[in-house]
Design a protein around this motif. Structure first.
Motif, PDB file in Angstrom:
ATOM      1  N   ALA A 121     -26.723  82.197  11.204  1.00  0.00           N
ATOM      2  CA  ALA A 121     -27.285  82.576   9.881  1.00  0.00           C
ATOM      3  C   ALA A 121     -27.603  83.968   9.647  1.00  0.00           C
ATOM      4  O   ALA A 121     -28.660  84.394  10.438  1.00  0.00           O
ATOM      5  N   VAL A 122     -27.020  85.061   9.095  1.00  0.00           N
ATOM      6  CA  VAL A 122     -27.646  86.323   8.948  1.00  0.00           C
ATOM      7  C   VAL A 122     -27.968  86.287   7.201  1.00  0.00           C
ATOM      8  O   VAL A 122     -27.247  86.114   6.343  1.00  0.00           O
ATOM      9  N   PHE A 123     -29.228  86.641   7.011  1.00  0.00           N
ATOM     10  CA  PHE A 123     -29.719  86.523   5.702  1.00  0.00           C
ATOM     11  C   PHE A 123     -30.298  87.781   5.113  1.00  0.00           C
ATOM     12  O   PHE A 123     -30.599  88.672   5.867  1.00  0.00           O
ATOM     13  N   GLU A 124     -30.604  87.762   3.969  1.00  0.00           N
ATOM     14  CA  GLU A 124     -31.242  88.899   3.439  1.00  0.00           C
ATOM     15  C   GLU A 124     -32.489  88.427   2.417  1.00  0.00           C
ATOM     16  O   GLU A 124     -32.511  87.061   2.132  1.00  0.00           O
ATOM     17  N   THR A 125     -33.260  89.348   2.045  1.00  0.00           N
ATOM     18  CA  THR A 125     -34.445  88.814   1.339  1.00  0.00           C
ATOM     19  C   THR A 125     -34.611  89.588   0.135  1.00  0.00           C
ATOM     20  O   THR A 125     -34.561  90.883  -0.075  1.00  0.00           O
TER      21      THR A 125
ATOM     22  N   PRO B 267     -43.139  85.052  -4.197  1.00  0.00           N
ATOM     23  CA  PRO B 267     -42.881  84.937  -2.971  1.00  0.00           C
ATOM     24  C   PRO B 267     -41.341  85.339  -2.523  1.00  0.00           C
ATOM     25  O   PRO B 267     -40.432  85.441  -3.394  1.00  0.00           O
ATOM     26  N   PRO B 268     -41.139  85.868  -1.221  1.00  0.00           N
ATOM     27  CA  PRO B 268     -39.972  86.399  -0.894  1.00  0.00           C
ATOM     28  C   PRO B 268     -38.760  85.342  -1.092  1.00  0.00           C
ATOM     29  O   PRO B 268     -39.126  84.133  -0.610  1.00  0.00           O
ATOM     30  N   LEU B 269     -37.604  85.591  -1.232  1.00  0.00           N
ATOM     31  CA  LEU B 269     -36.530  84.655  -1.291  1.00  0.00           C
ATOM     32  C   LEU B 269     -35.513  84.812  -0.386  1.00  0.00           C
ATOM     33  O   LEU B 269     -34.942  86.211  -0.486  1.00  0.00           O
ATOM     34  N   HIS B 270     -35.155  84.289   0.303  1.00  0.00           N
ATOM     35  CA  HIS B 270     -33.978  84.304   1.419  1.00  0.00           C
ATOM     36  C   HIS B 270     -32.832  84.013   1.018  1.00  0.00           C
ATOM     37  O   HIS B 270     -32.617  82.753   0.244  1.00  0.00           O
ATOM     38  N   PHE B 271     -31.739  84.834   1.307  1.00  0.00           N
ATOM     39  CA  PHE B 271     -30.420  83.935   1.049  1.00  0.00           C
ATOM     40  C   PHE B 271     -29.418  84.534   1.779  1.00  0.00           C
ATOM     41  O   PHE B 271     -29.520  85.538   2.599  1.00  0.00           O
ATOM     42  N   LEU B 272     -28.233  83.780   2.051  1.00  0.00           N
ATOM     43  CA  LEU B 272     -27.145  84.213   3.182  1.00  0.00           C
ATOM     44  C   LEU B 272     -26.640  85.611   2.639  1.00  0.00           C
ATOM     45  O   LEU B 272     -26.095  85.715   1.480  1.00  0.00           O
ATOM     46  N   ASN B 273     -26.601  86.412   3.652  1.00  0.00           N
ATOM     47  CA  ASN B 273     -25.870  87.899   3.356  1.00  0.00           C
ATOM     48  C   ASN B 273     -24.363  87.660   2.880  1.00  0.00           C
ATOM     49  O   ASN B 273     -23.688  86.947   3.544  1.00  0.00           O
ATOM     50  N   GLU B 274     -24.463  88.031   1.635  1.00  0.00           N
ATOM     51  CA  GLU B 274     -22.639  87.933   0.887  1.00  0.00           C
ATOM     52  C   GLU B 274     -21.573  88.545   1.693  1.00  0.00           C
ATOM     53  O   GLU B 274     -20.585  87.903   2.019  1.00  0.00           O
ATOM     54  N   THR B 275     -21.818  89.478   2.458  1.00  0.00           N
ATOM     55  CA  THR B 275     -20.840  90.337   3.204  1.00  0.00           C
ATOM     56  C   THR B 275     -20.378  89.611   4.429  1.00  0.00           C
ATOM     57  O   THR B 275     -19.496  89.137   4.504  1.00  0.00           O
ATOM     58  N   ILE B 276     -21.594  89.189   5.039  1.00  0.00           N
ATOM     59  CA  ILE B 276     -21.346  88.077   6.339  1.00  0.00           C
ATOM     60  C   ILE B 276     -20.554  86.832   5.898  1.00  0.00           C
ATOM     61  O   ILE B 276     -19.773  86.358   6.583  1.00  0.00           O
ATOM     62  N   PHE B 277     -21.086  86.226   4.931  1.00  0.00           N
ATOM     63  CA  PHE B 277     -20.673  85.063   4.222  1.00  0.00           C
ATOM     64  C   PHE B 277     -19.025  85.166   3.908  1.00  0.00           C
ATOM     65  O   PHE B 277     -18.309  84.314   4.425  1.00  0.00           O
ATOM     66  N   GLU B 278     -18.607  86.264   3.452  1.00  0.00           N
ATOM     67  CA  GLU B 278     -17.295  86.364   3.024  1.00  0.00           C
ATOM     68  C   GLU B 278     -16.467  86.617   4.312  1.00  0.00           C
ATOM     69  O   GLU B 278     -15.453  86.098   4.562  1.00  0.00           O
TER      70      GLU B 278
ATOM     71  N   GLY C 269     -33.983  90.715   7.754  1.00  0.00           N
ATOM     72  CA  GLY C 269     -33.593  89.962   9.078  1.00  0.00           C
ATOM     73  C   GLY C 269     -33.831  90.845  10.373  1.00  0.00           C
ATOM     74  O   GLY C 269     -34.258  89.957  11.257  1.00  0.00           O
ATOM     75  N   LYS C 270     -33.651  91.982  10.192  1.00  0.00           N
ATOM     76  CA  LYS C 270     -33.985  92.760  11.597  1.00  0.00           C
ATOM     77  C   LYS C 270     -35.370  92.627  11.999  1.00  0.00           C
ATOM     78  O   LYS C 270     -35.770  92.247  12.974  1.00  0.00           O
ATOM     79  N   GLU C 271     -36.419  92.750  10.680  1.00  0.00           N
ATOM     80  CA  GLU C 271     -37.783  92.707  11.113  1.00  0.00           C
ATOM     81  C   GLU C 271     -38.045  91.405  11.805  1.00  0.00           C
ATOM     82  O   GLU C 271     -38.929  91.225  12.624  1.00  0.00           O
TER      83      GLU C 271
ATOM     84  N   PRO D 178     -40.460  84.829  17.534  1.00  0.00           N
ATOM     85  CA  PRO D 178     -38.958  84.913  17.086  1.00  0.00           C
ATOM     86  C   PRO D 178     -38.454  83.831  16.482  1.00  0.00           C
ATOM     87  O   PRO D 178     -38.863  82.604  16.635  1.00  0.00           O
ATOM     88  N   PRO D 179     -37.331  84.260  15.707  1.00  0.00           N
ATOM     89  CA  PRO D 179     -36.777  83.164  14.714  1.00  0.00           C
ATOM     90  C   PRO D 179     -36.537  81.905  15.371  1.00  0.00           C
ATOM     91  O   PRO D 179     -36.436  80.836  14.887  1.00  0.00           O
ATOM     92  N   SER D 180     -35.840  82.039  16.679  1.00  0.00           N
ATOM     93  CA  SER D 180     -35.330  80.667  17.390  1.00  0.00           C
ATOM     94  C   SER D 180     -36.492  79.732  17.468  1.00  0.00           C
ATOM     95  O   SER D 180     -36.393  78.622  17.531  1.00  0.00           O
ATOM     96  N   LYS D 181     -37.611  80.195  17.587  1.00  0.00           N
ATOM     97  CA  LYS D 181     -39.036  79.234  18.121  1.00  0.00           C
ATOM     98  C   LYS D 181     -39.073  78.381  16.548  1.00  0.00           C
ATOM     99  O   LYS D 181     -39.294  77.427  16.382  1.00  0.00           O
ATOM    100  N   LYS D 182     -39.060  79.463  15.549  1.00  0.00           N
ATOM    101  CA  LYS D 182     -39.618  78.986  14.249  1.00  0.00           C
ATOM    102  C   LYS D 182     -38.330  77.846  13.651  1.00  0.00           C
ATOM    103  O   LYS D 182     -38.899  76.726  13.034  1.00  0.00           O
TER     104      LYS D 182
END
Ligand SMILES: C[S@@+](CC[C@H](N)C(=O)[O-])C[C@H]1O[C@@H](n2cnc3c(N)ncnc32)[C@H](O)[C@@H]1O
Length: 352
Positions: free
Chosen positions: A65-69, A76-87, A217-219, A226-230
């Motif tokens: 998943a590639v997301f933006e915030t 609180p920050p809200l995360h959601f799937l990146n629209e361009t990648i989703f398309e 997402g990059k940060e 790392p995200p994989s552990k989370k």
């Protein structure tokens, strides 16, 4: 890819009456619909409502998943799937409704009665987030409905701020399964990051990061954790997920389905953003709000002043609400720039 409204599809007869007792597509017009010359017609029978249980193995929905915030002030920050990648990855996704391919083919943000626009985040959602930030609504323990949720950011905010339960509803099952649910999961995942870091004493409160900092997402990738552990956490058992309910389908069939559940839900807060563009839908929308809002509850409705090429807008909806005589409507925010946008509140009229 840029999209536009597209209501050029031929109108067909929809079989069902709406929940307010007004027939759709029958040619009968009430005093209200007479003034909507450019109302679009429904393209076919409406979608039957269904409840979607969160998947048993939700992790696969977030694979790669590639997301933006989005971060608004102290919310609180809200995360959601990146629209361009989703398309770009649309054709790989499970889509019984075939809306992903049809949307791309027709280059349209709305295909009336087929696809109602839930695959992108519409700008009035951001207006509502800003208003909530200023108002300081906490949602703690409240029952919340995100009606016409699309990506679900408003419901997710309520969830993160400790709402007791959140119902998400979108017209399209593909939107709910491929976008709303993954977005909720993305944000549950973040709850775990916070819980595991330094916030044990806030555990279970559904309240997380309030530093107002936007994290891309990059940060995330560069973090010491790392995200994989989370992502190793079993999301299917996540306490926040147990407070969520997911529905798809037309409001005229969603309402009776929800009313069948025991105990029948009543919502303290109903969000509905960019859902009044089509005057044909007003009776079912109004009835849903009427039957599901708790006494003393509040509907936050965010909208553009007018939806060109579609016909609906605030003035028409306001007139409709006045004619029904159930709700009072107050303006909470009026934007002046560009295409005018508004946020209004609906409350039950006081009995006299
Ligand atoms: C333009 S999208 C807005 C999505 C989201 N609220 C936002 O602001 O980003 C309109 C939403 O209203 C819902 N909707 C519109 N007409 C509907 C109908 N007749 N029955 C059920 N849902 C409907 C769809 O689920 C769709 O996602």
């Amino acid at each position: 890819m840029s999209f536009c409204f597209n209501f050029d599809l031929p109108a067909q007869t929809a079989a069902s009456d709406d929940v307010d007792g007004n027939e759709r597509q029958t040619g009968k017009k009430n005093s209200y619909s007479k003034c909507t010359e450019d109302s679009p017609k429904l393209a076919g029978p409406v979608k039957e409502a269904e409840e979607h249980l969160p998947p048993r193995d939700p992790q696969f929905l977030l694979t790669d998943a590639v997301f933006e915030t989005v971060t608004v002030g102290t919310l609180p920050p809200l995360h959601f799937l990146n629209e361009t990648i989703f398309e770009r990855t649309a054709l790989e996704r499970d889509d019984r409704e075939k809306i992903l391919s049809r949307r791309a083919e027709q280059r349209s943000d709305l295909i009336s009665g087929v696809y109602e626009g839930g695959l992108k985040v519409w700008e009035c959602t951001y207006d509502l987030l800003e208003l909530i930030e200023k108002d300081g609504e906490t949602f703690r323990g409240k029952a919340v409905l995100d009606l016409g949720c699309g990506a679900g950011l408003l419901g997710i905010l309520a969830l993160k701020r400790g709402a007791g339960q959140v119902h998400f509803q979108d017209y399209n099952s593909t939107v709910v399964q491929q976008l709303t649910v993954p977005n909720v999961l993305l944000n549950c995942q973040e709850d775990d990051e916070v819980d595991s870091e330094d916030d044990k004493n806030r555990e279970g409160e559904g309240k997380i990061l309030e530093d107002g900092r936007e994290k891309s997402g990059k940060e995330e990738e560069n973090d010491s954790n790392p995200p994989s552990k989370k992502r190793a956490v079993d999301l299917s058992q996540h306490p926040s997920l147990s407070r969520c309910h997911f529905f798809s389908g037309d409001w005229s069939t969603f309402l009776p389905l929800v009313l069948k559940t025991q105990p029948q839900p009543k919502f303290d807060i109903i969000f509905t953003s960019e859902t009044i563009y089509n005057p044909e839908y007003y009776p079912a929308l109004h009835e849903t709000l009427h039957k599901l809002l708790a006494p003393g509850g509040l509907v936050y409705l965010a909208t553009k002043a007018h939806y060109f090429g579609v016909g609906g807008g605030l003035h028409l909806f306001e007139t409709f609400v006045e004619q029904r005589g159930i709700f009072s409507l107050d303006r909470l925010w009026d934007g002046e720039e560009g295409l005018q946008r508004h946020v209004v509140a609906l409350r039950f009229k006081k009995q006299t």
